[in-house]
Motif scaffolding. Sequence first.
Motif, short mmCIF file in Angstrom:
data_model
loop_
_atom_site.label_atom_id
_atom_site.label_comp_id
_atom_site.label_asym_id
_atom_site.label_seq_id
_atom_site.Cartn_x
_atom_site.Cartn_y
_atom_site.Cartn_z
N GLU A 191 -3.34 13.49 4.15
CA GLU A 191 -3.31 13.38 2.81
C GLU A 191 -1.94 13.56 2.41
N THR B 131 1.44 12.49 -0.61
CA THR B 131 1.81 12.07 -1.83
C THR B 131 3.15 11.24 -1.73
N GLY C 94 4.15 8.62 -6.39
CA GLY C 94 3.41 9.60 -7.23
C GLY C 94 1.97 9.61 -6.82
N LYS C 95 1.65 8.58 -6.25
CA LYS C 95 0.09 8.25 -5.79
C LYS C 95 -0.22 9.03 -4.54
N THR C 96 -1.47 9.46 -4.18
CA THR C 96 -1.76 10.03 -3.03
C THR C 96 -2.36 9.25 -2.30
#
Length: 189
Positions: free
Chosen positions: A23, A25, A29-31
């Motif tokens: 996971e 970032t 700014g998206k994950t």
Amino acid sequence: MSNEATRQQLKAMLLEKSVRTGEFTLASGKTSDLYIDCRITALDPVGANLIGQLGWDTVKEKVAELGIDAIGGMTMGADPISLAVGMTSAVQNPEAPIQVFTVRKEPKGHGRGKQIEGNFKEGDTIIVVDDVITTGGSTLKAVDAIEAAGGKVAFALILVDREEGGREAIEARDIPVVSLFSRSTLLDE
């Protein structure tokens, strides 16, 4: 080495050195469940050589057809890719190699205050480069700087397209995108 053998060797190196799951970032700014740091592969001498060969093989016909003068993009991701393709062009096409430049994130705060450094001049026809595109934002920021300095972007050369809208955003500006890999082809999805 054949084009397909070069592609497979570069793919293996990217998967080994540059691709991580988990996971994350992203710069956008998206994950995401996928992180791709192409700099590790592009700054490896073997990786740079493979990128130069595959990149040049991919663009050389367009270079002649479109009268490309130079290749470059936003520092830092584009720098080793642009240089590798430029160096391969000099070996394979010594009478007319493509020149290499880099685009700073902001104009330099001293000296001549330039945002574009290297072998670029007003009126040049350009290949804009990026290592990875997600939204296309950094590629478009480089395009804006190149156009503001009087360059004409012919197309974008991308090492890995994450297939998350970046290609569409760049192509919406009438800039064709050529990617060496996509998420699908890299991960065999």
